[in-house]
Each structure stands twice: as structure tokens, then as C-alpha cells.
Design an enzyme around this catalytic site. Structure first.
Site, short mmCIF file in Angstrom:
data_model
loop_
_atom_site.label_atom_id
_atom_site.label_comp_id
_atom_site.label_asym_id
_atom_site.label_seq_id
_atom_site.Cartn_x
_atom_site.Cartn_y
_atom_site.Cartn_z
N ALA A 69 0.88 -1.17 0.00
CA ALA A 69 0.00 0.00 0.00
C ALA A 69 0.91 1.22 0.00
O ALA A 69 0.97 1.98 0.97
CB ALA A 69 -0.92 -0.01 1.21
N GLY A 71 0.57 3.65 -1.96
CA GLY A 71 -0.32 4.82 -2.05
C GLY A 71 0.08 5.76 -3.17
O GLY A 71 -0.22 6.96 -3.13
N LEU A 72 0.76 5.20 -4.20
CA LEU A 72 1.15 5.98 -5.38
C LEU A 72 1.88 7.27 -5.00
O LEU A 72 1.52 8.37 -5.43
CB LEU A 72 -0.08 6.28 -6.26
CG LEU A 72 -0.71 5.04 -6.92
CD1 LEU A 72 -1.94 5.44 -7.74
CD2 LEU A 72 0.27 4.31 -7.83
N CYS A 129 -5.39 1.14 -9.40
CA CYS A 129 -4.70 0.95 -8.12
C CYS A 129 -5.74 0.79 -7.02
O CYS A 129 -6.60 1.64 -6.84
CB CYS A 129 -3.79 2.14 -7.81
SG CYS A 129 -2.88 1.87 -6.28
N ASN A 192 -3.34 -5.06 -12.63
CA ASN A 192 -2.79 -4.42 -11.44
C ASN A 192 -2.90 -5.42 -10.28
O ASN A 192 -3.29 -6.57 -10.49
CB ASN A 192 -3.55 -3.13 -11.14
CG ASN A 192 -2.66 -2.06 -10.51
OD1 ASN A 192 -1.92 -2.36 -9.56
ND2 ASN A 192 -2.71 -0.85 -11.02
N GLY A 218 2.46 -10.98 -7.18
CA GLY A 218 3.36 -12.12 -7.08
C GLY A 218 2.65 -13.44 -7.33
O GLY A 218 1.59 -13.48 -7.95
N GLY A 266 7.53 -7.65 -12.80
CA GLY A 266 7.66 -7.05 -11.48
C GLY A 266 8.19 -8.06 -10.49
O GLY A 266 9.35 -8.01 -10.07
C1 LIG Z 1 5.51 -1.89 -4.57
C2 LIG Z 1 4.62 -1.83 -5.77
C3 LIG Z 1 4.35 -0.61 -6.36
C4 LIG Z 1 3.51 -0.54 -7.49
N1 LIG Z 1 3.27 0.68 -8.06
C5 LIG Z 1 2.47 0.75 -9.18
C6 LIG Z 1 2.25 1.99 -9.83
O1 LIG Z 1 2.78 3.04 -9.47
N2 LIG Z 1 1.42 2.00 -10.91
C7 LIG Z 1 0.83 0.85 -11.40
O2 LIG Z 1 0.10 0.93 -12.41
N3 LIG Z 1 1.07 -0.35 -10.81
C8 LIG Z 1 1.86 -0.43 -9.73
N4 LIG Z 1 2.09 -1.65 -9.14
C9 LIG Z 1 1.48 -2.86 -9.74
C10 LIG Z 1 2.46 -3.56 -10.69
O3 LIG Z 1 2.80 -2.73 -11.79
C11 LIG Z 1 1.84 -4.87 -11.24
O4 LIG Z 1 0.70 -4.56 -12.02
C12 LIG Z 1 1.42 -5.84 -10.14
O5 LIG Z 1 2.30 -5.78 -9.05
C13 LIG Z 1 1.34 -7.27 -10.67
O6 LIG Z 1 2.59 -7.71 -11.17
P1 LIG Z 1 3.62 -8.57 -10.28
O7 LIG Z 1 2.84 -9.71 -9.66
O8 LIG Z 1 4.67 -9.05 -11.23
O9 LIG Z 1 4.16 -7.66 -9.25
C14 LIG Z 1 2.93 -1.74 -8.03
C15 LIG Z 1 3.23 -2.98 -7.42
C16 LIG Z 1 4.06 -3.04 -6.33
C17 LIG Z 1 4.38 -4.38 -5.71
#
Ligand SMILES: Cc1cc2nc3c(=O)[nH]c(=O)nc-3n(C[C@H](O)[C@H](O)[C@H](O)COP(=O)(O)O)c2cc1C
Length: 306
Positions: A69, A71-72, A129, A192, A218, A266
Site C-alpha cells: 500500500a 499509495g502511489l 490501483c 494491477n 506475485g 515485477g
Molecule cells: C511496490 C509496488 C508498487 C507498485 N506501483 C504501481 C504503480 O505506481 N502504478 C501501477 O500501475 N502499478 C503499480 N504496481 C502494480 C504492478 O505494476 C503490477 O501490475 C502488479 O504488481 C502485478 O505484477 P507482479 O505480480 O509481477 O508484481 C505496483 C506494485 C508493487 C508491488
């Protein structure tokens, strides 16, 4: 063997793209991902103004993945231009996607308009988000009509390709993607984080995240994300940046077969550090060789054909 992807007219030398929020705050850290084999990158989501985000703790790991979280948090679109300039200087050949959001549709449109002037190849509209309180009360991508309205509003002012980033937390993700496509989106980024979820600190006897709840990503997200990509591929003609729980080459191949053309990376960075990009592309190449494929596009959507 061709692993390059022409996505909305933009050439990615391989299908891996750093997902938004991972190493995406500075141009130098994004360019470093390219040096380590990423095909392209996505910047951290930017709003109009600087945002502090939530207080710590904001990111936790658990055996099935990550809950966050953040929070962007971010420096605001106007302060971020130098990071895109820096990226271009360090990685002139590899595409960069600028991620934008707004507290309301007017702000979103204005941020997108400014982002279009920056040296980015395409825009990603973060409609999904799960852990920010904006004026709309819930993520845009949780509602088909809001998705349509917001996409239409941005499309009116932005000429560069746009990808709408959708949420797994809906019963009708295909319909949401169709709304974005109908209003001019060139691509869909799916997905997301899911949730929100919660972990409890048993000694403190309270939720561990300061925000109490956060988005789950994840490994726990992977089967959900694959199903979302599969549903979207069936529902629309525009291409997909498949994101969610890709840890290794096998996950990446599953996502391609579900219908992803590009792969949002990610979790794999958390699991394997920056060597994950070469690891994933090497595995895809090896699989293609073993199975007799010569172009990566032959894998896209293959799970729909059998
Ligand atoms: C710490 C963190 C920060 C993230 N910040 C953003 C963000 O700024 N904008 C966004 O569109 N997605 C954000 N995400 C989501 C990731 O871009 C991605 O869509 C999501 O984590 C699923 O992929 P993953 O399982 O490989 O992490 C964030 C994810 C994490 C874990």
C-alpha cells in the site's frame, strides 16, 4: 529466432517490460533494467501533484508474494520530466511507457496531456490501483462506464498510443477491456494488484500495513492474472501487456499463450534481481527452439486454439 515485438507500432527487442512501480522512479534505474536485458520499461504512476503516499510499513512479503500500500507516492508530473530525459539519454533505443493517473478525470486528462509532450513512446492509464483514496471513490477500472468515460476523455487529447491498465478485482474484465477498446485504447495492461488483502502483526495485534489493507501481487496473483489475460484476449482485438506473478520463463510462456503480447515484469525482479530479464528471454528462446517456433508471435493466444 525472432523475439522482438511490434506493439502498437513500437519496436520492443524482446517481450519483457518493467511493470509500473518497480524501479521506475528514476530514469537511471529504468535504464539500468535495459542494460540488464529488459525490452522496455514503464515509469512509476504520476499524478499532477507530488504525493507523499502512505506511511511505512508499505511493502511486505509473504510466502505467496507481496502486499503493498505504497499509495502511489511520487514527485508529480511536472517534476518528473528530467527523469524521462535521463532515460532517453541512457537508453535511446528501448521504449518507455509513461504511467499516469488523476484524482478525477480532469486531472487525469491534464497529466496525460503533459506526459504526451515527454519523450515517452506510449502512455499507460492507471485505472486500477486498489489502495488510493481519490475523488472517484474506487478505481475507474472497476466500472465499465467510468472506464469508457475516462478513456474517451484522454483519447481526445492524446495522439500517442495508450494502454488502459485494468484491475483483476472485477467480475467482468472482458467487458471493461471492451469499453476501453471502444473508446480508442490501443492496448490493455492486465493486471494491477488484486484485493485489497491484509496481514496481521500478531505481537502488535493489528494489521501490519499502516494502511491496514494493500494490493496483492506475485505468485498468489499469477493464476488470476492468467485468467484475466485469457478473458481479455477473447473479448478484444487490441494487444495486451500481460502482468501479474511472472516469476520465471515458464510463467512468461503461460502468459503469452493466454494472450499477452508483451510481459510486464515485477515479481521476477524481486525473486531474481535484474538477471530475471535474460533468464526469461533465454527460457522463451529455448522453448521455441525445442517446440519448433520461429517467431514469438506464434505463441500469443495459443491456449485459445487447442
Ligand atoms: C511496490 C509496488 C508498487 C507498485 N506501483 C504501481 C504503480 O505506481 N502504478 C501501477 O500501475 N502499478 C503499480 N504496481 C502494480 C504492478 O505494476 C503490477 O501490475 C502488479 O504488481 C502485478 O505484477 P507482479 O505480480 O509481477 O508484481 C505496483 C506494485 C508493487 C508491488
Amino acid at each position: 529466432m525472432n523475439l522482438s515485438v511490434n506493439f502498437c507500432g513500437i519496436n520492443f527487442p524482446n517481450p519483457t517490460v518493467v511493470a509500473s512501480g518497480y524501479l521506475g522512479v528514476t530514469g537511471a534505474s529504468l535504464a539500468n533494467c535495459i542494460k540488464h536485458g529488459s525490452g522496455g520499461v514503464t515509469g512509476k504512476t504520476l499524478f499532477m501533484d507530488e504525493r507523499p503516499g502512505h506511511p511505512n510499513p508499505t511493502i511486505l512479503t509473504f510466502p505467496g508474494g507481496i502486499i503493498n500500500a505504497v499509495g502511489l507516492s511520487g514527485e508529480g508530473i511536472k517534476n518528473a520530466k528530467h527523469e524521462f530525459d535521463k532515460y532517453r539519454e541512457l537508453a535511446p533505443e528501448n521504449p518507455v511507457i509513461g504511467s499516469v493517473a488523476g484524482k478525477n478525470i480532469d486531472e487525469l486528462v491534464e497529466v496525460a496531456r503533459i506526459m504526451e509532450e515527454y519523450p515517452v513512446d506510449m502512455l499507460e492509464l492507471n485505472f486500477s490501483c486498489p489502495n488510493v483514496d481519490d475523488e472517484m471513490g474506487r478505481p475507474i477500472a472497476c466500472d465499465p462506464q467510468m472506464t469508457a468515460n475516462a478513456t474517451r476523455a484522454v483519447r481526445k487529447v492524446v495522439k500517442k498510443p495508450i494502454s488502459v491498465k485494468v484491475s483483476p478485482n472485477v467480475p467482468n474484465i472482458g467487458l471493461i477491456a471492451q469499453q476501453a477498446e471502444a473508446e480508442g485504447a490501443d492496448a490493455i495492461t492486465a493486471v494491477n494488484t488484486m484485493g485489497p488483502g491484509m496481514l496481521i502483526d500478531i505481537k502488535m495485534r493489528r494489521p501490519t500495513l499502516s494502511n491496514k489493507v494493500g494490493g496483492v501481487s506475485g505468485q498468489a496473483l499469477k493464476p488470476i492474472a492468467i485468467r484475466c489475460v485469457y478473458d481479455i484476449y477473447k473479448a478484444v482485438k487490441i494487444p495486451i501487456i500481460a502482468t501479474g506473478g511472472i516469476i520465471n520463463g515458464r510463467d512468461a510462456i503461460e502468459m503469452l499463450m493466454a494472450g499477452g503480447s508483451l510481459l510486464g515484469i515485477g515479481s521476477a525482479i524481486v525473486a531474481h534481481d535484474l538477471k530475471c530479464f535474460d533468464m526469461i528471454t533465454d527460457k522463451i528462446r529455448e522453448f521455441m527452439q525445442e517446440e519448433g517456433f520461429s517467431d514469438i508471435s506464434e505463441l500469443v493466444g495459443l491456449a485459445h486454439k487447442s
